[in-house]
Enzyme design. Structure first.
Site, PDB file in Angstrom:
ATOM      1  N   ARG A  18       0.811  -1.228   0.000  1.00 28.61           N
ATOM      2  CA  ARG A  18       0.000   0.000   0.000  1.00 28.61           C
ATOM      3  C   ARG A  18       0.846   1.280   0.000  1.00 28.61           C
ATOM      4  NH1 ARG A  18      -3.994  -0.761   4.775  1.00 28.61           N
ATOM      5  NH2 ARG A  18      -2.692  -2.556   5.271  1.00 28.61           N
ATOM      6  N   ASP A 104       6.823  -1.894  11.251  1.00 26.17           N
ATOM      7  CA  ASP A 104       6.018  -0.781  10.736  1.00 26.17           C
ATOM      8  C   ASP A 104       5.223  -0.093  11.844  1.00 26.17           C
ATOM      9  OD1 ASP A 104       4.034  -2.587  11.292  1.00 26.17           O
ATOM     10  OD2 ASP A 104       3.155  -2.608   9.290  1.00 26.17           O
ATOM     11  N   ASN A 171      -5.625  -5.708  19.619  1.00 22.83           N
ATOM     12  CA  ASN A 171      -4.255  -6.221  19.656  1.00 22.83           C
ATOM     13  C   ASN A 171      -3.344  -5.297  18.858  1.00 22.83           C
ATOM     14  OD1 ASN A 171      -1.947  -7.815  19.733  1.00 22.83           O
ATOM     15  ND2 ASN A 171      -2.604  -9.053  17.987  1.00 22.83           N
ATOM     16  N   LYS A 335      28.704  25.781   1.585  1.00 20.00           N
ATOM     17  CA  LYS A 335      28.882  24.326   1.420  1.00 20.00           C
ATOM     18  C   LYS A 335      30.333  23.966   1.659  1.00 20.00           C
ATOM     19  CE  LYS A 335      30.530  22.270  -1.857  1.00 20.00           C
ATOM     20  NZ  LYS A 335      31.045  21.648  -3.080  1.00 20.00           N
ATOM     21  N   TYR A 350      27.623  32.957  -2.298  1.00 23.61           N
ATOM     22  CA  TYR A 350      27.871  31.512  -2.323  1.00 23.61           C
ATOM     23  C   TYR A 350      29.312  31.243  -1.913  1.00 23.61           C
ATOM     24  CZ  TYR A 350      28.897  26.822  -3.837  1.00 23.61           C
ATOM     25  OH  TYR A 350      29.310  25.517  -3.845  1.00 23.61           O
ATOM     26  N   ASN A 370      33.932  27.683  -7.601  1.00 20.97           N
ATOM     27  CA  ASN A 370      34.675  26.498  -7.135  1.00 20.97           C
ATOM     28  C   ASN A 370      34.670  25.352  -8.130  1.00 20.97           C
ATOM     29  OD1 ASN A 370      31.877  26.218  -6.690  1.00 20.97           O
ATOM     30  ND2 ASN A 370      32.217  24.631  -5.154  1.00 20.97           N
TER      31      ASN A 370
END
Ligand code: UD1
Ligand code: MG
Length: 453
Positions: A18, A104, A171, A335, A350, A370
């Protein structure tokens, strides 16, 4: 006191059709990591002697995610009882309590598991303790049949009478079972039932027929949400996020609008961190004391040291190390770069594959160039350097300590410490040119109009 011996079997053989996914269901992430790892993390607090994960054929990804815990493949899905039986060899000789969990159903908490173990210790010691719950809609859950002397059976919905279907105690699937009896019980299961499956749930009636006691503990429905489809995955994510936000605030962070902050399972925040609305933490973020994160920031795989101010609208990507007291402002992307203490990168910039020295000031619109389409190269900016606005730093390149770069420069060569570098076209000026230009243009237009008449 001798520590209680615990082993765990996690059932995860279902592909989860599903979910409509190429990924096995238990690998779908909550707060940035597979749901099954959330469950294993909770379980690890009980220091189990053994953990065995039952997977389906071809689920190597799950095996890698749960390592070093061993997996066993259930070749055919013949039912939950059959699935548990597959773990027999992995649990050979184990005589403590075996917890059976579903991969799950990952939101179960430690206190709930402890309550089940507690119940196992009560006299007369129950051979099987089942975790029951009362969902808003009992739907097709198995029902717990409870008599004067405890749990007498679990009845699967498809096999239940109308009277049994009216029972609201359901349950959850979670059980704590006497390890000495478990594999004998599952070995005796039959499959003469509505689904033709070996139901694990039938071990309750079998144990009772043997004269053993069985018990149950009532758990909370929000911990026992089973994830079968994407909509349930989304509900589980909300619940996990609520827990993470609660833990962040309990640890001394201020969240102005908690519901709009998204954490990863491993986000680490210091004290007196303040987080404005709309902030996203991907995996691998560590934030030091007193850091302020303003609205609309996205952080992933970064460390931010004490007292830094981030955002609004900043993106910190993997490998960014932001030093003490650094300011990272709006529309700045960093970064794989170290920004040393007190440096400022405040606007439209940047910075990638770089070092920015302590107290350096990076002007608006600075770009580290870069990447040349093949290789990434490094930019090194010295302490106290001043990089003028709209500068392109063509890597590999180095700017010495304290150097100044004129705005609009394209820097391709090393700049010595303390030097001024300006690399742009020089300005020229023609006095009165603008008025002469406009006059010429007006005259041309007038001539054109006349020609049309
Ligand atoms: C099961 C219980 C039901 C309970 C419900 C709670 C049984 C017979 N019924 O029903 O009483 O209310 O869970 O969600 O146990 N699995 C395997 N191999 C199998 C079959 C199942 O590994 O052969 C795994 C599944 O991947 C899943 C779990 O066991 O993680 C439960 O299986 P599922 O088919 O969903 O059982 P239910 O019919 O929901
Ligand atoms: Mg189910």
């Amino acid at each position: 006191m001798v520590a209680e011996k615990i082993a765990v079997i996690v059932l995860a053989a279902g592909m989860g059709t599903r979910m409509k996914s190429a990924l096995p269901k238990v690998m779908h992430p909550l707060a940035g990591r597979p749901m099954i790892n959330h469950l294993l993390d909770t379980v690890s607090a009980l220091a189990p002697e053994r953990v065995a994960v039952v997977v389906g054929p071809g689920m190597d990804q799950v095996a890698r995610a749960v390592a070093p815990h061993p997996t066993v493949v259930q070749a055919e899905r013949l039912g939950t009882g059959h699935a548990v039986a597959q773990a027999r060899d992995l649990l050979a000789g184990f005589d403590g309590t075996v917890l059976v969990l579903y991969g799950d159903t990952p939101l179960i908490t430690l206190p709930t598991l402890q309550a089940m173990l507690e119940c196992r210790r009560e006299a007369p010691q129950p051979a099987v303790v089942v975790l029951g719950f009362r969902p808003d809609d009992p739907g097709e859950y198995g029902r717990l049949a409870v008599g004067p002397d405890g749990l007498s059976a679990i009845v699967e919905y498809k096999d239940a009478t109308p009277q049994q279907r009216a029972i609201t105690l359901c349950n959850s699937g979670v059980m704590a079972v006497d390890g000495v009896r478990l594999f004998d019980l599952v070995g005796r299961l039959g499959n003469q039932n509505a689904k033709g499956e070996y139901y694990l749930t039938d071990i309750v009636a079998l144990a009772r027929a043997d004269g053993a006691a069985c018990g149950y503990v009532e758990g909370r429905a929000d911990e026992l949400l089973g994830i079968n489809a994407r909509a349930e995955l989304a509900v589980a994510e909300i619940l996990v996020q609520q827990r993470l936000r609660g833990a962040a605030m309990a640890g001394g962070a201020t969240l102005t609008d908690p519901a709009s902050v998204h954490f990863s399972w491993d986000t680490r925040l210091g004290r007196d961190v303040s987080i404005a609305p709309q902030v996203f933490f991907g995996p691998g973020v560590t934030v030091g004391d007193g850091v302020e994160i303003r609205s609309f920031c996205h952080l992933e795989g970064v460390s931010v040291a004490e007292g830094a101010i981030i955002g609004p609208f900043a993106r910190l990507r993997p490998g960014a190390a932001i030093g003490e007291g650094v300011h990272i402002g709006n529309f700045v992307e960093i970064k794989n770069a170290v920004v040393e203490a007190g440096a400022k990168v405040n606007h439209l910039t940047y910075v990638g594959d770089a070092r920015i020295g302590a107290a350096a000031n990076i002007g608006a619109g600075t770009i580290t160039c870069n990447y040349d389409g093949f290789n990434k190269s490094f930019t090194d900016i010295g302490a106290g350097a001043f990089v003028g606005s709209n500068t392109s730093l063509v890597a590999p390149v180095k700017v010495g300590d304290g150097a100044v770069i004129g705005a609009g420069s394209v820097i391709t060569k090393e700049v010595a410490a303390g030097a001024l570098a300006v690399a742009r076209g020089s300005q020229m000026e023609l006095a009165g040119w603008a008025e002469r230009f406009r006059e010429r243009k007006r005259a041309e237009r007038a001539a054109k109009n006349k020609a049309k008449e």
